[in-house]
Scaffold this motif. Structure first.
Motif, PDB file in Angstrom:
ATOM      1  N   ASP A 131       0.824  -1.208   0.000  1.00 42.04           N
ATOM      2  CA  ASP A 131       0.000   0.000   0.000  1.00 42.04           C
ATOM      3  C   ASP A 131       0.857   1.257   0.000  1.00 42.04           C
ATOM      4  OD1 ASP A 131      -2.285  -1.501   0.006  1.00 42.04           O
ATOM      5  OD2 ASP A 131      -2.581  -1.400   2.168  1.00 42.04           O
ATOM      6  N   ARG A 132       2.061   1.138   0.520  1.00 41.41           N
ATOM      7  CA  ARG A 132       2.967   2.286   0.548  1.00 41.41           C
ATOM      8  C   ARG A 132       3.546   2.590  -0.825  1.00 41.41           C
ATOM      9  NH1 ARG A 132       6.959   1.847   5.547  1.00 41.41           N
ATOM     10  NH2 ARG A 132       6.485  -0.298   5.115  1.00 41.41           N
ATOM     11  N   VAL A 133       3.824   1.556  -1.605  1.00 40.78           N
ATOM     12  CA  VAL A 133       4.484   1.725  -2.900  1.00 40.78           C
ATOM     13  C   VAL A 133       3.503   2.155  -3.986  1.00 40.78           C
ATOM     14  CG1 VAL A 133       5.751   0.502  -4.708  1.00 40.78           C
ATOM     15  CG2 VAL A 133       6.342   0.140  -2.316  1.00 40.78           C
ATOM     16  N   SER A 134       2.297   1.670  -3.924  1.00 40.49           N
ATOM     17  CA  SER A 134       1.326   1.930  -4.985  1.00 40.49           C
ATOM     18  C   SER A 134       1.131   3.420  -5.302  1.00 40.49           C
ATOM     19  CB  SER A 134      -0.010   1.269  -4.649  1.00 40.49           C
ATOM     20  OG  SER A 134      -0.909   1.433  -5.697  1.00 40.49           O
ATOM     21  N   PRO A 135       0.877   4.272  -4.301  1.00 35.21           N
ATOM     22  CA  PRO A 135       0.712   5.695  -4.639  1.00 35.21           C
ATOM     23  C   PRO A 135       2.000   6.336  -5.163  1.00 35.21           C
ATOM     24  CG  PRO A 135       0.324   5.319  -2.282  1.00 35.21           C
ATOM     25  CD  PRO A 135       0.607   4.006  -2.898  1.00 35.21           C
ATOM     26  N   LEU A 136       3.135   5.861  -4.694  1.00 29.47           N
ATOM     27  CA  LEU A 136       4.404   6.399  -5.175  1.00 29.47           C
ATOM     28  C   LEU A 136       4.651   5.995  -6.625  1.00 29.47           C
ATOM     29  CD1 LEU A 136       6.578   5.754  -2.010  1.00 29.47           C
ATOM     30  CD2 LEU A 136       5.666   7.939  -2.808  1.00 29.47           C
ATOM     31  N   LEU A 137       4.284   4.772  -6.956  1.00 25.88           N
ATOM     32  CA  LEU A 137       4.416   4.307  -8.328  1.00 25.88           C
ATOM     33  C   LEU A 137       3.499   5.107  -9.250  1.00 25.88           C
ATOM     34  CD1 LEU A 137       5.679   2.365 -10.302  1.00 25.88           C
ATOM     35  CD2 LEU A 137       3.920   0.703  -9.708  1.00 25.88           C
ATOM     36  N   THR A 138       2.299   5.391  -8.807  1.00 29.69           N
ATOM     37  CA  THR A 138       1.362   6.210  -9.587  1.00 29.69           C
ATOM     38  C   THR A 138       1.960   7.588  -9.846  1.00 29.69           C
ATOM     39  OG1 THR A 138      -0.536   5.039  -8.691  1.00 29.69           O
ATOM     40  CG2 THR A 138      -0.948   7.231  -9.602  1.00 29.69           C
ATOM     41  N   GLU A 139       2.552   8.163  -8.831  1.00 28.77           N
ATOM     42  CA  GLU A 139       3.174   9.477  -8.956  1.00 28.77           C
ATOM     43  C   GLU A 139       4.353   9.438  -9.935  1.00 28.77           C
ATOM     44  OE1 GLU A 139       5.364  12.549  -5.936  1.00 28.77           O
ATOM     45  OE2 GLU A 139       3.710  11.347  -5.163  1.00 28.77           O
ATOM     46  N   LEU A 140       5.156   8.391  -9.849  1.00 26.01           N
ATOM     47  CA  LEU A 140       6.299   8.229 -10.741  1.00 26.01           C
ATOM     48  C   LEU A 140       5.834   8.084 -12.191  1.00 26.01           C
ATOM     49  CD1 LEU A 140       9.375   7.778 -11.087  1.00 26.01           C
ATOM     50  CD2 LEU A 140       8.937   5.346 -10.680  1.00 26.01           C
ATOM     51  N   ARG A 141       4.820   7.272 -12.428  1.00 25.21           N
ATOM     52  CA  ARG A 141       4.310   7.031 -13.770  1.00 25.21           C
ATOM     53  C   ARG A 141       3.660   8.276 -14.376  1.00 25.21           C
ATOM     54  NH1 ARG A 141       0.359   4.047 -14.840  1.00 25.21           N
ATOM     55  NH2 ARG A 141       1.094   3.329 -16.839  1.00 25.21           N
ATOM     56  N   ARG A 142       3.002   9.074 -13.566  1.00 22.95           N
ATOM     57  CA  ARG A 142       2.269  10.238 -14.063  1.00 22.95           C
ATOM     58  C   ARG A 142       3.171  11.150 -14.886  1.00 22.95           C
ATOM     59  NH1 ARG A 142      -0.106  12.352  -9.404  1.00 22.95           N
ATOM     60  NH2 ARG A 142      -1.770  10.851  -9.736  1.00 22.95           N
TER      61      ARG A 142
END
Length: 112
Positions: A3-14
């Motif tokens: 759950d910690r990585v998912s929002p960070l990955l979304t931010e990176l991909r954006r």
């Protein structure tokens, strides 16, 4: 994925999706064909993300659009403008340098 990585990955991909989309618009594409082209390169994009991005790029005059009504189902095609090509080239150059710098940083080296 945690759950910690998912929002960070979304931010990176954006930040990378704009570059990915621009790279595929050298030739006219409609929304679904663009999604397919990106997915063939293992870059997934949701239509709810794609269409607002295309509207922003069009508003910034980086892409232009035209409707093709010759088929039974009208399609809106998007293509890079000359300004969009210049921006793509500049972003790509920045991306390459950033990739090198991050790779060096992550492997314990220093940036160039």
């Amino acid at each position: 994925m945690t759950d910690r990585v998912s929002p960070l990955l979304t931010e990176l991909r954006r930040g990378t999706l704009t570059l990915a989309v621009l790279s595929q618009l050298k030739q006219p594409q409609y929304g679904y064909s663009l999604v397919q082209a990106l997915e063939q390169s293992a870059v997934s994009i949701d239509q709810s993300t794609l269409y607002p991005l295309l509207r922003r790029l069009e508003k910034q005059q980086l892409v232009s659009s035209t409707w093709d009504t010759t088929e039974s189902r009208p399609r809106k095609y998007y293509v890079l403008t000359d300004e969009g090509q210049l921006v793509l080239d500049e972003l790509y150059g920045e991306w390459k340098q950033l990739s090198v710098n991050l790779q060096n940083l992550l492997e314990g080296g220093t940036s160039q």
